[in-house]
Design an enzyme around this catalytic site. Structure first.
Site, PDB file in Angstrom:
ATOM      1  N   SER B  46      12.496   4.063   1.475  1.00 28.42           N
ATOM      2  CA  SER B  46      12.711   5.213   0.608  1.00 28.42           C
ATOM      3  C   SER B  46      13.447   6.255   1.441  1.00 28.42           C
ATOM      4  CB  SER B  46      11.353   5.748   0.141  1.00 28.42           C
ATOM      5  OG  SER B  46      11.556   6.714  -0.852  1.00 28.42           O
ATOM      6  N   GLU B  47      14.599   6.706   0.972  1.00 30.13           N
ATOM      7  CA  GLU B  47      15.506   7.440   1.868  1.00 30.13           C
ATOM      8  C   GLU B  47      14.992   8.810   2.300  1.00 30.13           C
ATOM      9  OE1 GLU B  47      16.371   6.343  -1.162  1.00 30.13           O
ATOM     10  OE2 GLU B  47      17.538   7.824  -2.289  1.00 30.13           O
TER      11      GLU B  47
END
Lengths: 232, 219
Positions: B46-47
């Site tokens: 998840s960035e």
């Protein structure tokens, strides 16, 4: 130690902030935002700020509060979809906006804090983002030059901090905060738990205190959740 | 009948191989996580700064400090790690992420994608999408084949502002699976209730049939 970085409250920790300054702010969405410092920034009444922050909060929390009071002249962000005030002020031309890819924004702040004025990235080549910017080929691929970012003030939020300004973040509330902490002429940190020097394990410190000039114990943390999702 | 969202999701899950590190965008892509079996050893990135994304939390597990890139509350799996956004995009831009799946408003036969802006109408920003399409080893797009007003979304050239140029490898829609092939789209699979001709009609660019073309398999 006679010199202390500890300030009694958010208001005093923002001493010296003026109109037209650039303020770099940590957080992702509403997660890990310096909510007490943002409230104090609103109450300070300074205007025409340039705010660098991945998002612009929501209408009634985070940086959205400063949009409502029209204290922000320009936003540098990657995603602002959660904020209707933002969209309205942008489309009407009232608010100047620089949209910047999230990874480029993180690297611009990191570079700024690390003394690097510009760098080349593959992100955004051939898109609007690269328009008017220098491009260069390395090893057969085109890259676009992006500038480092620094601010007059940088505002971050950490889980724990000591009186030297060493910071420990918690879970995904880390996000932009470590880079933002390096990018301020004056970096102010608010923490959930302020401890004595020596209490934090040096191996576990995420941001060394050299980057932090002022630190406060946050009086209260709402830690609002944007999308409350649970397992069915 | 074109596929449902869940069927698109199930077909995309077949793009995920054992041991992959995968970044899933917001919308249909997020749902793909539901169809990846734990035995595959896949790690979801998840960035905002998390590798090892788990399912949504129970009411008791909710933690304001633990969210995904869509700002939803999440959990972590064993082996997870947290890091800064700069480290996160070093993973993405540096080519360490095996696969990203994201939505699109338009794609074209040259492999370009537009998904962040409608001039004068929608200004939400690109978030991490430009970095993901520039840096992930493989880029798969999940989208509806035709817009609600009937207009084409798979085009010769995107008309909306681009997110990335010549960067996508595969498109999975409710009509079929297509790869951009430069001067056309190559149709690999079509929805079981449709014919290749239906897909060609719904596509705003030339379509070439793959030699081993077959109906989509949805388990």
């Amino acid at each position: 130690m006679s010199f202390s970085k500890v300030y009694p409250d958010a208001k005093s920790a923002l001493q010296g902030i003026k109109d037209n300054m650039t303020v770099v702010v940590g957080g992702f969405g509403l997660c890990g935002i310096p909510e007490n410092l943002i409230l104090a920034l609103r109450d300070s009444g300074v205007r025409d700020l340039t705010c660098v922050s991945n998002n612009a909060g929501v209408d009634d929390f985070g940086l959205g509060l400063l949009l409502q009071t029209r204290q922000i002249k320009k936003m540098v962000s990657s995603y602002v979809g959660e904020n209707a005030t933002f969209e309205k002020q942008f489309l009407s031309g009232e608010l100047e906006v620089e949209l910047c890819p999230q990874g480029t924004l993180a690297e611009r702040i990191r570079a700024g804090g690390a003394g690097i004025p510009a760098f080349y990235t593959p992100t955004g080549v051939g898109t609007k983002v690269a328009e008017g910017k220098d491009t260069r080929e390395f090893d057969g691929r085109t890259y676009v030059m992006e500038r480092g970012i620094t601010g007059d003030f940088a505002l971050v939020k950490a889980w724990k901090g000591d009186k030297f300004g060493n910071l420990v973040f918690r879970k995904t509330a880390r996000n932009f905060n470590p880079m933002v902490a390096t990018a301020g002429k004056i970096t102010v940190a608010e923490v959930e738990e302020l401890v004595e020097i020596g209490e934090l394990d040096p191996d576990q410190i995420h941001t060394p205190g050299i980057f932090v000039q002022r630190i406060i114990q946050g009086p209260r943390f709402e830690k609002r959740i944007e999308q409350r999702t649970v397992r069915k | 009948m074109p596929l449902t969202r869940e069927q698109i999701t199930k077909r995309i899950a077949q793009e995920v191989k054992p041991g992959f590190v995968v970044n899933l965008g917001i919308g249909i892509p997020t749902l793909v996580a539901n169809f990846i079996s734990p035995e595959m050893g896949v790690m979801l990135q998840s960035e905002n700064g998390l590798l090892g994304l788990g399912p949504f939390p129970s009411e008791a597990e909710i933690d304001a400090d633990l969210i995904n890139a869509g700002k939803q509350t999440v959990t972590t799996l064993p082996g997870a790690s947290f890091f800064s956004s700069a480290d996160s995009f070093a993973m993405i831009r540096g080519g360490h992420v095996d696969l990203t799946v994201l939505g699109a408003m338009q794609v074209d036969m040259e492999g370009s994608i537009a998904n962040w802006m409608i001039p004068g109408k929608m200004v939400k920003g690109m978030g991490g999408a430009m970095d993901l399409v520039a840096g992930a080893k493989r880029v798969v797009v999940a989208m509806e084949h035709v817009a609600k007003d009937g207009s084409h979304k798979l085009l010769k050239r995107c008309s909306l502002p681009l997110t990335g140029v010549g960067c996508i490898q595969r498109i999975v829609t409710d009509y079929g699976v297509l790869d951009p092939a430069g001067n056309c789209f190559r149709l690999l699979e079509y929805a079981p209730d449709l014919t290749p001709e239906d897909v060609i009609k719904a596509t705003g660019a030339p379509v070439e049939l793959a030699p081993d073309i077959k109906p989509m398999r949805i388990d």
